[in-house]
Design an enzyme around this catalytic site. Structure first.
Site, PDB file in Angstrom:
ATOM      1  CG  HIS A  25      -2.091   0.925   1.055  1.00 26.83           C
ATOM      2  ND1 HIS A  25      -2.019   2.270   1.302  1.00 26.83           N
ATOM      3  CD2 HIS A  25      -3.351   0.666   0.628  1.00 26.83           C
ATOM      4  CE1 HIS A  25      -3.195   2.814   1.030  1.00 26.83           C
ATOM      5  NE2 HIS A  25      -4.030   1.868   0.627  1.00 26.83           N
ATOM      6  CG  ASP A  27      -8.296  -4.274  -3.558  1.00 24.80           C
ATOM      7  OD1 ASP A  27      -9.526  -4.115  -3.465  1.00 24.80           O
ATOM      8  OD2 ASP A  27      -7.535  -3.437  -4.057  1.00 24.80           O
TER       9      ASP A  27
HETATM   10  C1  ACO Z   1      -7.825  -0.268  -2.917  1.00 24.91           C
HETATM   11  C2  ACO Z   1      -6.413  -0.194  -3.305  1.00 24.91           C
HETATM   12  O1  ACO Z   1      -6.120   0.456  -4.246  1.00 24.91           O
HETATM   13  S1  ACO Z   1      -5.300  -1.031  -2.379  1.00 24.91           S
HETATM   14  C3  ACO Z   1      -3.980  -1.415  -3.495  1.00 24.91           C
HETATM   15  C4  ACO Z   1      -4.412  -2.453  -4.481  1.00 24.91           C
HETATM   16  N1  ACO Z   1      -3.322  -2.824  -5.388  1.00 24.91           N
HETATM   17  C5  ACO Z   1      -2.665  -4.000  -5.267  1.00 24.91           C
HETATM   18  O2  ACO Z   1      -2.923  -4.814  -4.406  1.00 24.91           O
HETATM   19  C6  ACO Z   1      -1.618  -4.264  -6.321  1.00 24.91           C
HETATM   20  C7  ACO Z   1      -0.330  -4.778  -5.712  1.00 24.91           C
HETATM   21  N2  ACO Z   1       0.344  -3.751  -4.969  1.00 24.91           N
HETATM   22  C8  ACO Z   1       1.073  -2.773  -5.586  1.00 24.91           C
HETATM   23  O3  ACO Z   1       1.217  -2.754  -6.812  1.00 24.91           O
HETATM   24  C9  ACO Z   1       1.681  -1.680  -4.742  1.00 24.91           C
HETATM   25  O4  ACO Z   1       1.969  -2.147  -3.441  1.00 24.91           O
HETATM   26  C10 ACO Z   1       0.775  -0.431  -4.666  1.00 24.91           C
HETATM   27  C11 ACO Z   1       0.363   0.022  -6.067  1.00 24.91           C
HETATM   28  C12 ACO Z   1      -0.475  -0.715  -3.863  1.00 24.91           C
HETATM   29  C13 ACO Z   1       1.530   0.686  -3.953  1.00 24.91           C
HETATM   30  O5  ACO Z   1       2.516   1.079  -4.822  1.00 24.91           O
HETATM   31  P1  ACO Z   1       3.787   1.998  -4.457  1.00 24.91           P
HETATM   32  O6  ACO Z   1       3.557   2.755  -3.234  1.00 24.91           O
HETATM   33  O7  ACO Z   1       4.069   2.768  -5.686  1.00 24.91           O
HETATM   34  O8  ACO Z   1       4.904   0.960  -4.171  1.00 24.91           O
HETATM   35  P2  ACO Z   1       5.863   0.330  -5.266  1.00 24.91           P
HETATM   36  O9  ACO Z   1       5.072  -0.308  -6.369  1.00 24.91           O
HETATM   37  O10 ACO Z   1       6.837   1.380  -5.655  1.00 24.91           O
HETATM   38  O11 ACO Z   1       6.543  -0.783  -4.394  1.00 24.91           O
HETATM   39  C14 ACO Z   1       7.699  -0.602  -3.555  1.00 24.91           C
HETATM   40  C15 ACO Z   1       8.499  -1.905  -3.596  1.00 24.91           C
HETATM   41  O12 ACO Z   1       7.695  -2.953  -3.076  1.00 24.91           O
HETATM   42  C16 ACO Z   1       7.464  -3.947  -4.076  1.00 24.91           C
HETATM   43  N3  ACO Z   1       6.039  -4.302  -4.023  1.00 24.91           N
HETATM   44  C17 ACO Z   1       5.012  -3.474  -3.722  1.00 24.91           C
HETATM   45  N4  ACO Z   1       3.860  -4.154  -3.783  1.00 24.91           N
HETATM   46  C18 ACO Z   1       4.182  -5.415  -4.090  1.00 24.91           C
HETATM   47  C19 ACO Z   1       3.417  -6.569  -4.291  1.00 24.91           C
HETATM   48  N5  ACO Z   1       2.099  -6.527  -4.156  1.00 24.91           N
HETATM   49  N6  ACO Z   1       4.054  -7.727  -4.605  1.00 24.91           N
HETATM   50  C20 ACO Z   1       5.395  -7.755  -4.734  1.00 24.91           C
HETATM   51  N7  ACO Z   1       6.171  -6.675  -4.565  1.00 24.91           N
HETATM   52  C21 ACO Z   1       5.575  -5.513  -4.256  1.00 24.91           C
HETATM   53  C22 ACO Z   1       7.758  -3.267  -5.395  1.00 24.91           C
HETATM   54  O13 ACO Z   1       8.117  -4.173  -6.392  1.00 24.91           O
HETATM   55  C23 ACO Z   1       8.872  -2.335  -5.001  1.00 24.91           C
HETATM   56  O14 ACO Z   1      10.043  -3.082  -4.891  1.00 24.91           O
HETATM   57  P3  ACO Z   1      11.473  -2.464  -5.362  1.00 24.91           P
HETATM   58  O15 ACO Z   1      11.679  -1.293  -4.463  1.00 24.91           O
HETATM   59  O16 ACO Z   1      12.408  -3.598  -5.133  1.00 24.91           O
HETATM   60  O17 ACO Z   1      11.289  -2.082  -6.789  1.00 24.91           O
HETATM   61  O1  OAA Z   2      -5.663   4.727  -0.726  1.00 23.07           O
HETATM   62  C1  OAA Z   2      -5.213   4.072  -1.674  1.00 23.07           C
HETATM   63  O2  OAA Z   2      -4.156   4.363  -2.277  1.00 23.07           O
HETATM   64  C2  OAA Z   2      -5.928   2.875  -2.156  1.00 23.07           C
HETATM   65  C3  OAA Z   2      -6.905   2.338  -1.181  1.00 23.07           C
HETATM   66  O3  OAA Z   2      -6.571   1.655  -0.246  1.00 23.07           O
HETATM   67  C4  OAA Z   2      -8.313   2.681  -1.356  1.00 23.07           C
HETATM   68  O4  OAA Z   2      -8.639   3.443  -2.283  1.00 23.07           O
HETATM   69  O5  OAA Z   2      -9.160   2.206  -0.582  1.00 23.07           O
END
Ligand code: ACO
Ligand code: OAA
Length: 370
Positions: free
Chosen positions: A256, A307
């Site tokens: 997150h 999620d």
């Molecule tokens: C309601 C919502 O929107 S909740 C979020 C729903 N989205 C997901 O579950 C998708 C999976 N998760 C992700 O893609 C990310 O954690 C996000 C989009 C939620 C947050 O993204 P950011 O804050 O930009 O973090 P970012 O993607 O830069 O991740 C930081 C590091 O953790 C790793 N990482 C983050 N999430 C994950 C994951 N779910 N699985 C594996 N590695 C991950 C990244 O690869 C990155 O590693 P690195 O530094 O070695 O390159």
């Molecule tokens: O806040 C965020 O980046 C995503 C999230 O958890 C939501 O929208 O519920």
């Protein structure tokens, strides 16, 4: 000018709707744990829009208003009937919600009162659209909403035409509460950027739906369910996740931008997932989820977000996987509209700058010399 990639940590505006402070999520100052424990979704929507919980008579009037506005125009039902087969459920929702504006005489009306009435209609009609879409694509006729039902009960009823159980309604209602708002998440931010041009509320929520659709945001709940389906059994979790991590793939439902110590909503959904999968005799779904969590948290330090366990909750409720993100939108419509109304109240165009990194001093070259 230097940019902050993904605007991480950037405070983009003031808001009084929702806060995340030290990992604690509050709607209008009330901890979401208290709301999940005690409130109904309708009370939460009222809270988000009015800034305070409703008194009994206010809640009754509010529930009536939502119930009375849940019907969608017959023209829209015919339009959904004619959607091409196999369209993405969120594309269908985006188009259908956009079409609502065409049948709303107040669509361009910008008074505070009109925007409130449109927020009521959008929140009441979105579940009706999703249920109608699901039935029409199966060759079934849509079921009209019942005015006296809550949003949660109505939606489950409109999907199947059968009275949902109290357990299912309660679980679904809690899921709606947990998804209702989340500060400046990507979809809410796009809604605010959109309406900050002083365009209409429909344009704002359509931007938001398009943004929620992506797998890094709301689309992750569907992706989690697809992953659980692919894995299939507890003994396949370790090799599947091992390979995904080795391939540097993201595990959907983990991580997150704001919560680094865990998403406070996930514990609720985890508990609900355990209870519902037990009741439905689908315990393997929960066991697989727990095993995935142990491995991803153990190896990467990443915690489940909202999620992750919502996927097994919705599967246990018998909901189609590709309705999971539309269901997120049903709930989040309340938060989007709360933020849109707040944006209109104290508006300024949202227009940041870019850190330009492209070529400079280029010149036009005539086409036959390129
Ligand atoms: C309601 C919502 O929107 S909740 C979020 C729903 N989205 C997901 O579950 C998708 C999976 N998760 C992700 O893609 C990310 O954690 C996000 C989009 C939620 C947050 O993204 P950011 O804050 O930009 O973090 P970012 O993607 O830069 O991740 C930081 C590091 O953790 C790793 N990482 C983050 N999430 C994950 C994951 N779910 N699985 C594996 N590695 C991950 C990244 O690869 C990155 O590693 P690195 O530094 O070695 O390159
Ligand atoms: O806040 C965020 O980046 C995503 C999230 O958890 C939501 O929208 O519920």
């Amino acid at each position: 000018m230097t940019a902050t990639k993904g605007l991480e940590g950037v405070v983009a505006a003031q808001s009084a709707v929702c806060s995340i402070i030290d990992g604690v999520l509050c709607y209008r100052g009330i901890n979401v744990d208290e709301l999940a424990e005690n409130a109904t979704f309708e009370e939460v929507v009222y809270l988000l829009w009015h800034g305070a919980l409703p008194k009994r008579d206010q809640l009754e009037a509010f529930q009536k208003e939502l119930g009375a506005n849940a019907q969608i125009p017959q023209e829209l039902i015919e339009s959904i009937r004619n959607f091409p087969e196999g369209v993405h459920s969120m594309a269908a929702l985006r188009t259908a919600v956009s079409s609502l504006a065409l049948y709303d005489k107040e669509a361009q009306e910008m008074s505070k009162e009109a925007n409130y009435r449109k927020s009521i209609r959008l929140t009441a009609q979105t579940p009706t659209i999703v249920a109608a879409y699901d039935r029409l694509r199966k060759g079934l006729e849509p079921i009209a909403p019942r005015e006296e039902y809550s949003v949660a009960k109505n939606f489950l009823y409109m999907l199947s035409g059968e009275e949902p159980s109290d357990t299912a309604v309660k679980a679904f209602d809690t899921a709606l509460i947990l998804h209702a708002d989340h500060e400046f998440n990507a979809s809410t931010f796009s809604a605010r950027v959109t309406v900050a041009t002083l365009t209409d509320i429909y344009s704002g929520v359509v931007s938001a739906i398009g943004t929620l659709k992506g797998p890094l945001h709301g689309g992750a709940n569907e992706a989690v369910a697809t992953m659980l389906e692919k894995i299939g059994s507890v003994n396949r979790v370790v090799p599947y996740i091992r390979q995904a991590l080795d391939n540097k793939e993201k595990i959907m439902g983990f991580g997150h931008r704001v919560y680094k110590d865990g998403d406070p909503r996930a514990k609720w959904l985890r508990r609900m997932s355990k209870e519902l999968t037990e009741q439905q005799g689908k315990t393997e779904l929960y066991e697989m989820s727990v095993e995935i969590e142990e491995m991803v948290t153990g190896e990467k330090g990443l915690k489940p977000n909202v999620d992750f366990y919502s996927a097994s909750v919705y599967v246990s409720l018998g909901l189609a996987i590709d309705l999971f993100t539309p269901i997120f939108a049903i709930s989040r419509m309340s938060g989007w509209t709360a933020h849109i109304m707040e944006q209109y109240e104290n508006n300024r165009l949202i227009r940041p700058r870019a850190d330009y990194i492209g070529p400079v001093n280029q010149h036009f070259i005539p086409i036959d010399q390129r």
